[in-house]
Scaffold this active site. Structure first.
Site, PDB file in Angstrom:
ATOM      1  N   VAL A   1     -15.638  45.983   6.937  1.00  0.00           N
ATOM      2  CA  VAL A   1     -15.116  44.946   7.823  1.00  0.00           C
ATOM      3  C   VAL A   1     -15.945  44.869   9.097  1.00  0.00           C
ATOM      4  O   VAL A   1     -16.520  45.859   9.531  1.00  0.00           O
ATOM      5  CB  VAL A   1     -13.640  45.182   8.192  1.00  0.00           C
ATOM      6  N   CYS A   2     -15.967  43.714   9.702  1.00  0.00           N
ATOM      7  CA  CYS A   2     -16.693  43.613  10.950  1.00  0.00           C
ATOM      8  C   CYS A   2     -15.718  43.832  12.087  1.00  0.00           C
ATOM      9  O   CYS A   2     -14.517  43.654  11.937  1.00  0.00           O
ATOM     10  CB  CYS A   2     -17.452  42.316  11.063  1.00  0.00           C
TER      11      CYS A   2
END
Lengths: 177, 175
Positions: free
Chosen positions: B58-59
């Protein structure tokens, strides 16, 4: 349960009536692909809810991961001071693949922004506001982007239109009890 | 070793050390050729952030988020340490790619040994819990929190714990 530490106020960028039964706050980063995915979904949620929803956008640029996110936020603030925040917001999310300075200047011209005002934004005129948004988000339990708060409570559910509309209806209902 | 024979990993309950416990000392690799010892940092608050693995997909992931909040941690003179069972070379690549400006410790050999002493090893996964410890300058744990492993806990709890470590004089000490 994480709650919004900074109440929504006059300093915020918002769409929809101030007295709407539900306020949805997004902490977002203009270069974050997950925010880009959420953009059309949140638009659809706004259409579905109409005047019953106020939508607020706050900055949460994670600049070490997204080198253009800081400038993009500054661009949006420059547009905001000219009364065009939401046009800038939409333009950025619709052009996430082109956010370098030259592109931002091009978008600024398209929105009729003054080039010097945009440069002042790039030079840091709005950085205190952007940092305040960011730190308010940290204090509220923002744990990545996008982070959504429905009537002040962090929403950790699925980010599809139906789930969001259901959660918003639930928040509207509980408020009226 | 005899203690692991006495307490088989697969039956060991993981209960994170709580506030008031002395923080177990350790010395781990922070880079492929440098070690970092908890005792070297005595005198300032430590934020020890166990996380399951480098390269979370995930960012704005937990370590990236904390990286962005480093200036705020530094206001409390606190040192952030990330820790996972990944090896030092993996950490080095991860830190370089994400531009992380704080040490990532390799709880790699024996695997998860430090996590076990803090009560946050997950033998079923071979990784650690997503767990946070705030340790004061005397080496005492003052706050700990174990997040559901899939949920990034954010930083609000850490900042509240660091604030609570501040001298109480200005807040009116209880008589």
């Amino acid at each position: 349960m994480s709650r919004l530490a900074t109440p929504v106020g006059a300093h915020d960028h918002s769409e929809g009536p101030a007295d709407a039964p539900v306020t949805l706050v997004e902490y977002g980063d203009f270069e974050c692909p997950y925010c880009g995915e959420a953009y059309p979904i949140l638009k659809a949620v706004q259409r579905a809810m109409g005047d019953r929803l106020r939508f607020v956008f706050r900055h949460f640029p994670i600049v070490e991961s997204h080198p253009h996110a800081g400038r993009a936020a500054e661009f949006a603030e420059a547009a905001g001071s000219a009364g065009r925040f939401w046009q800038a917001h939409d333009m950025l999310y619709e052009h996430q693949d082109a956010l370098a300075d030259a592109s931002l200047r091009h978008y600024g011209a398209a929105l009729g922004l003054d080039a010097e005002a945009l440069q002042a934004a790039f030079d840091g005129r709005y950085d205190a506001h952007i940092r305040a948004d960011f730190m308010g988000g940290v204090r509220s339990g923002v744990n990545g982007t996008p982070s959504l708060f429905i009537n002040g409570v962090r929403y950790d559910g699925e980010r599809d239109v139906a789930s969001l509309v259901a959660a918003i209806h639930q928040a509207a209902g509980s408020r009226n009890i | 070793m005899s203690d692991t024979l006495a307490t088989p990993l697969n039956t060991m309950r993981t209960t994170a050390l709580a506030a008031g416990a002395a923080a177990p000392l350790f010395s781990l690799n922070a880079t492929p050729n440098q070690t970092l010892s908890l005792s070297d940092l005595r005198g300032r608050p430590i934020i020890l952030a166990f996380y399951p693995a480098d390269w979370s997909p995930v960012c704005g992931d937990q370590m990236g988020l904390y990286n962005a909040i480093l200036p705020e941690f530094h206001r409390f003179d606190a040192q952030l340490l990330g820790i996972s069972v990944d090896g030092a070379w993996c950490h080095a690549a991860f830190a370089e790619q994400r531009h992380l400006h704080f040490p990532l410790l390799a709880d790699f050999e024996p695997k998860g040994a430090v996590a076990q002493r803090y009560g946050v090893y997950r033998p079923q996964d071979g990784t650690t819990e997503r767990a946070l410890f705030v340790i004061d300058g005397e080496g005492i744990i003052r706050w700990s929190y174990v997040s559901p492993v899939g949920i990034n806990p954010g930083a609000d709890g850490i900042l509240a714990a660091l604030e609570a470590l501040q001298p109480q004089a200005t807040q009116g000490a209880r008589s």
